[in-house]
Write a protein that holds these residues in place. Structure first.
Motif, PDB file in Angstrom:
ATOM      1  N   UNK A  22      54.209  62.659  26.843  1.00  0.00           N
ATOM      2  CA  UNK A  22      53.042  63.143  26.098  1.00  0.00           C
ATOM      3  C   UNK A  22      52.420  62.074  25.202  1.00  0.00           C
ATOM      4  N   UNK A  23      52.963  60.871  25.212  1.00  0.00           N
ATOM      5  CA  UNK A  23      52.438  59.816  24.351  1.00  0.00           C
ATOM      6  C   UNK A  23      53.187  59.767  23.027  1.00  0.00           C
ATOM      7  N   UNK A  24      53.325  58.586  22.464  1.00  0.00           N
ATOM      8  CA  UNK A  24      54.120  58.421  21.242  1.00  0.00           C
ATOM      9  C   UNK A  24      53.505  59.153  20.047  1.00  0.00           C
ATOM     10  N   UNK A  25      52.182  59.141  19.935  1.00  0.00           N
ATOM     11  CA  UNK A  25      51.530  59.776  18.784  1.00  0.00           C
ATOM     12  C   UNK A  25      51.845  61.272  18.737  1.00  0.00           C
ATOM     13  N   UNK A  26      51.659  61.950  19.866  1.00  0.00           N
ATOM     14  CA  UNK A  26      51.924  63.386  19.887  1.00  0.00           C
ATOM     15  C   UNK A  26      53.420  63.673  19.795  1.00  0.00           C
ATOM     16  N   UNK A  27      54.230  62.800  20.359  1.00  0.00           N
ATOM     17  CA  UNK A  27      55.680  62.978  20.245  1.00  0.00           C
ATOM     18  C   UNK A  27      56.119  62.925  18.782  1.00  0.00           C
ATOM     19  N   UNK A  28      55.512  62.046  18.006  1.00  0.00           N
ATOM     20  CA  UNK A  28      55.862  61.946  16.592  1.00  0.00           C
ATOM     21  C   UNK A  28      55.394  63.169  15.819  1.00  0.00           C
ATOM     22  N   UNK A  29      54.231  63.700  16.186  1.00  0.00           N
ATOM     23  CA  UNK A  29      53.760  64.919  15.522  1.00  0.00           C
ATOM     24  C   UNK A  29      54.746  66.057  15.747  1.00  0.00           C
ATOM     25  N   UNK A  30      55.173  66.233  16.992  1.00  0.00           N
ATOM     26  CA  UNK A  30      56.060  67.341  17.316  1.00  0.00           C
ATOM     27  C   UNK A  30      57.457  67.141  16.736  1.00  0.00           C
ATOM     28  N   UNK A  31      57.969  65.920  16.768  1.00  0.00           N
ATOM     29  CA  UNK A  31      59.287  65.678  16.193  1.00  0.00           C
ATOM     30  C   UNK A  31      59.249  65.833  14.675  1.00  0.00           C
ATOM     31  N   UNK A  32      58.164  65.409  14.070  1.00  0.00           N
ATOM     32  CA  UNK A  32      58.010  65.606  12.633  1.00  0.00           C
ATOM     33  C   UNK A  32      57.952  67.075  12.274  1.00  0.00           C
ATOM     34  N   UNK A  33      57.276  67.849  13.112  1.00  0.00           N
ATOM     35  CA  UNK A  33      57.193  69.288  12.882  1.00  0.00           C
ATOM     36  C   UNK A  33      58.568  69.944  12.987  1.00  0.00           C
ATOM     37  N   UNK A  34      59.320  69.562  13.998  1.00  0.00           N
ATOM     38  CA  UNK A  34      60.639  70.151  14.231  1.00  0.00           C
ATOM     39  C   UNK A  34      61.623  69.790  13.124  1.00  0.00           C
ATOM     40  N   UNK A  35      61.575  68.548  12.675  1.00  0.00           N
ATOM     41  CA  UNK A  35      62.562  68.066  11.696  1.00  0.00           C
ATOM     42  C   UNK A  35      62.099  68.176  10.249  1.00  0.00           C
ATOM     43  N   UNK A  36      60.798  68.451  10.043  1.00  0.00           N
ATOM     44  CA  UNK A  36      60.279  68.513   8.691  1.00  0.00           C
ATOM     45  C   UNK A  36      60.110  67.144   8.061  1.00  0.00           C
ATOM     46  N   UNK A  37      60.024  66.113   8.889  1.00  0.00           N
ATOM     47  CA  UNK A  37      59.876  64.745   8.391  1.00  0.00           C
ATOM     48  C   UNK A  37      58.437  64.256   8.577  1.00  0.00           C
ATOM     49  N   UNK A  38      58.015  63.383   7.680  1.00  0.00           N
ATOM     50  CA  UNK A  38      56.706  62.753   7.818  1.00  0.00           C
ATOM     51  C   UNK A  38      56.770  61.649   8.865  1.00  0.00           C
ATOM     52  N   UNK A  39      55.617  61.221   9.307  1.00  0.00           N
ATOM     53  CA  UNK A  39      55.553  60.116  10.275  1.00  0.00           C
ATOM     54  C   UNK A  39      56.223  58.870   9.705  1.00  0.00           C
TER      55      UNK A  39
END
Length: 277
Positions: A22-39
């Motif tokens: 899905x691309x690194x940018x969107x992957x970071x958005x989703x992982x940040x959402x799941x973990x509660x972490x900022x980029x």
């Protein structure tokens, strides 16, 4: 037989796994959402390990995104005019081009204006105007009860004072209701427009009228003069190729100072007109 590559539980490994999909940018958005972490946190601590439950949730979201579900529906949030709005597939995802409507409304709105947002969806237009124009009275309507629930929740979360009414366009308000500012982002995509194929996750009734893309705009324009105070304005968002048609609608309805403003991509996007004093 080659050994199956094992993906570790680190942030770095999970991003490396999802980025080709899905691309690194969107992957970071989703992982940040799941973990509660900022980029920034994900980048600075990419060797940290995350839990098996977080990995499972992340994998599910990546699969849904790969299948076409928009990011805001996965995270439940979309930014609009500097604020975050809760969204579900009951409402359209707020888009930057609609901020042009906000900008123009703020230029023409009278102090303590009576404002109505027809077809409010997520409530992003109504809430933004209520907060940017303190002292104004804002009414928001929608034919969808599900959409109104989302809009009400956003208004409460943002402490935006709004009155809500359910119904199709002008049927939602009293026959003698009068406003100083009428705004709307109605369904305006033609049913045969190829762009609809890329919007299949969003509510079809909020995208197209199923006729020619102009029917809702006609209904709003035709009834607007009876609900607009002298000197008041109407602002309508529309498609990139509908500027001529909407200008003609407003002129035929008796509006003065009719003009169209372009979006950030240089396309016709918002047409406005004023009721003479």
């Amino acid at each position: 037989m080659a050994e199956e590559t094992q993906i570790g539980p680190s942030i770095r490994a999970q991003l490396a796994k999802a980025s080709p999909v899905i691309g690194r940018f969107e992957a970071m958005i989703l992982l940040g959402f799941v973990t509660g972490r900022s980029r920034e946190n994900l980048i600075a601590h990419d060797e940290d390990e995350i839990s098996e439950e977080e990995i499972m949730r992340f994998d599910l979201l990546v699969a849904m995104r790969s299948a076409g579900t928009p990011i805001p529906y996965l995270t439940g949030s979309q930014e609009f005019y500097g604020r975050h709005f809760h969204v579900t597939d009951a409402v359209l995802i707020p888009r930057p081009d609609t901020e042009v409507l906000i900008e123009q409304a703020l230029l023409v709105a009278a102090p303590k204006a009576r404002i109505i947002d027809l077809g409010t969806g997520s409530g992003c237009i109504a809430a933004t105007l209520a907060l940017e124009l303190p002292g104004s009275t804002v009414t928001a309507t929608d034919a969808s009860s599900d959409a109104l629930e989302i809009a009400k929740g956003n208004a409460e979360a943002l402490h935006a004072p709004i009155t809500f009414a359910e119904g199709f366009w002008w049927d939602a308000v009293a026959a003698d209701a009068v406003y100083d500012l009428i705004v709307s982002n109605p369904p305006y995509i033609r049913p045969d427009d190829e762009h609809l194929r890329n919007l299949e996750c969003e509510p079809i009734g909020a995208l197209t009228d199923g006729i020619d893309g102009l029917e809702c705009l006609r209904t709003i324009a035709a009834g607007a003069m009876a609900h607009l105070a002298p000197g008041g304005w109407i602002l309508l968002e529309h498609g990139y190729d509908q500027g001529d048609d909407v200008r003609q609608m407003l002129e035929d309805a008796g509006f003065a100072a009719v003009r169209t403003r372009k979006d950030y991509g240089g396309n016709d996007r918002v047409t406005m007109g004023r009721r003479a004093d």
